[in-house]
Design a protein around this motif. Structure first.
Motif, PDB file in Angstrom:
ATOM      1  N   GLY A  46     -36.308  57.356 111.897  1.00 45.50           N
ATOM      2  CA  GLY A  46     -37.358  58.162 111.256  1.00 45.50           C
ATOM      3  C   GLY A  46     -38.686  57.422 111.222  1.00 45.50           C
ATOM      4  N   SER A  47     -39.035  56.765 112.331  1.00 45.09           N
ATOM      5  CA  SER A  47     -40.215  55.886 112.284  1.00 45.09           C
ATOM      6  C   SER A  47     -41.445  56.472 112.970  1.00 45.09           C
ATOM      7  N   THR A  48     -41.449  57.789 113.176  1.00 47.87           N
ATOM      8  CA  THR A  48     -42.632  58.387 113.803  1.00 47.87           C
ATOM      9  C   THR A  48     -43.703  58.767 112.781  1.00 47.87           C
ATOM     10  N   GLY A 108     -44.835  58.495 108.171  1.00 45.84           N
ATOM     11  CA  GLY A 108     -44.521  58.119 106.786  1.00 45.84           C
ATOM     12  C   GLY A 108     -44.085  56.669 106.625  1.00 45.84           C
ATOM     13  N   ILE A 109     -43.089  56.492 105.773  1.00 44.66           N
ATOM     14  CA  ILE A 109     -42.624  55.143 105.436  1.00 44.66           C
ATOM     15  C   ILE A 109     -42.079  54.433 106.681  1.00 44.66           C
ATOM     16  N   GLY A 110     -41.310  55.156 107.501  1.00 43.46           N
ATOM     17  CA  GLY A 110     -40.714  54.545 108.695  1.00 43.46           C
ATOM     18  C   GLY A 110     -41.765  54.025 109.660  1.00 43.46           C
ATOM     19  N   SER A 121     -28.368  63.309 111.927  1.00 40.24           N
ATOM     20  CA  SER A 121     -27.296  64.131 111.361  1.00 40.24           C
ATOM     21  C   SER A 121     -26.209  64.420 112.405  1.00 40.24           C
ATOM     22  N   GLY A 132     -34.661  60.400 106.526  1.00 39.16           N
ATOM     23  CA  GLY A 132     -34.078  61.108 105.395  1.00 39.16           C
ATOM     24  C   GLY A 132     -34.754  62.442 105.200  1.00 39.16           C
ATOM     25  N   SER A 137     -33.486  55.602  97.177  1.00 42.82           N
ATOM     26  CA  SER A 137     -34.551  56.175  96.341  1.00 42.82           C
ATOM     27  C   SER A 137     -34.219  55.900  94.885  1.00 42.82           C
ATOM     28  N   GLY A 156     -40.078  54.493  94.708  1.00 45.30           N
ATOM     29  CA  GLY A 156     -40.381  55.518  93.714  1.00 45.30           C
ATOM     30  C   GLY A 156     -41.151  56.628  94.397  1.00 45.30           C
ATOM     31  N   ILE A 191     -43.859  57.794  96.728  1.00 48.76           N
ATOM     32  CA  ILE A 191     -44.680  57.223  97.785  1.00 48.76           C
ATOM     33  C   ILE A 191     -45.465  58.360  98.430  1.00 48.76           C
ATOM     34  N   ASP A 215     -45.603  62.750 103.672  1.00 47.35           N
ATOM     35  CA  ASP A 215     -45.362  64.191 103.831  1.00 47.35           C
ATOM     36  C   ASP A 215     -44.320  64.691 102.830  1.00 47.35           C
ATOM     37  N   THR A 226     -43.829  63.906  99.773  1.00 50.41           N
ATOM     38  CA  THR A 226     -44.358  64.161  98.426  1.00 50.41           C
ATOM     39  C   THR A 226     -45.647  64.991  98.458  1.00 50.41           C
TER      40      THR A 226
END
Ligand code: NAD
Length: 246
Positions: free
Chosen positions: A16-18, A20-22, A65, A92, A142, A186, A188, A191, A193
């Motif tokens: 999932g690194s494209t 956000g956090i990743g 998944s 996630g 999380s 917590g 972050i 996208d 949030t």
């Protein structure tokens, strides 16, 4: 001598690194000298992000998944890089609803991606780590996996499951010098949030002692630390990165 986080010579796989956090984790690990496999569901997008990140980063496609897709991903990255030293299970998703309204499909989708996907990646990637007697598994859980949350029974269960998985892997593989830890962010600013109303955002911020949402870079710094030799005696832990919220 200045002490630095040096991951030179390490290969990292970040799901999932494209965005956000990743995406931030991939950038920070690269800045520390690691070679990073960028993973998203869309190959072209992964390759574009890998080109942005540069310094040996390479794009791969996988759907976390889907068990076969994760197994193939690990094999592909091992073939391209010669091994996976650092595995970051970051991909996630949420399918939020009140517990009574969660459909079976929404339960399965969240558990399959967030929990089973991480398990399958760990099972596949730690085989090579065991042979090389060095490995780092970092699972992005999380705070709601610790506290629970209204409207997130499926997501909280998947994230709590990740904590149990992390601690079990730490116990099983410690003797092979494979460390497994979890990071519990917590709120972050990503996208995930972004859909919150300004009111909900303000209410959330009011509960955070540092008086701001976290940034993807705040989480990425913790990942780099746990991947590094500075964290060589830390395993089975959950590092909470939440500005003091819980
Ligand atoms: N944003 C937050 O406040 C927050 C808080 C705690 C934990 N987290 C966790 O951090 C991680 C990253 O979240 P984010 O905020 O960057 O969210 P995001 O929605 O911006 O990014 C999630 C990433 O996972 C990928 N992904 C989703 N389903 C996938 C699948 N089936 N196969 C492959 N990739 C898939 C997405 O493509 C995306 O790259 C998630 O595990 C999330 O649960 C986020």
């Amino acid at each position: 001598m200045t002490l630095q986080i040096d991951l030179t010579g390490r290969n990292a796989l970040v799901t999932g690194s494209t965005r956000g956090i990743g995406r931030a984790i991939a950038g920070t690990l690269t800045d520390c000298g690691a070679r990073v496999a960028i993973v998203g569901r869309d190959l072209e997008r992964s390759q574009a992000v890998a080109a942005e990140v540069g310094r040996g980063a390479q794009g791969f496609a996988a759907d976390v998944s889907d068990v076969a897709s994760v197994v193939k991903l690990v094999a592909d990255v091992e073939a391209a890089f010669g091994g996976v030293d650092i595995l970051v299970n970051n991909a996630g998703l949420t399918r939020d609803n009140l517990m009574m309204r969660i459909k079976d499909d929404d339960w399965d989708a969240v558990i399959d991606a967030n929990l089973r996907g991480a398990f399958v990646a760990i099972r596949a990637a730690t085989r090579g780590m065991m042979k090389r007697r060095w490995g780092r598994v970092i699972n992005i859980t999380s705070i709601v996996g610790i506290t629970g949350n209204k409207g997130q029974a499926n997501y909280a269960a998947s994230k709590a499951g990740l904590i149990g998985l992390t601690k079990s892997v730490a116990k099983e593989l410690g003797s092979r010098n494979i460390l497994a830890n979890a990071i519990a962010p917590g709120f972050i600013d990503t996208d995930m949030t972004a859909a919150m109303t300004p009111e909900a955002r303000a209410a959330m911020t009011a509960q955070i002692p540092l008086e701001r949402l976290g940034t993807p870079a705040d989480v990425a710094g913790a990942v780099a630390f746990l991947a590094s030799d500075l964290a060589a005696y830390i395993t089975g832990q959950v590092l909470v990165v939440d500005g003091g919220m819980i």
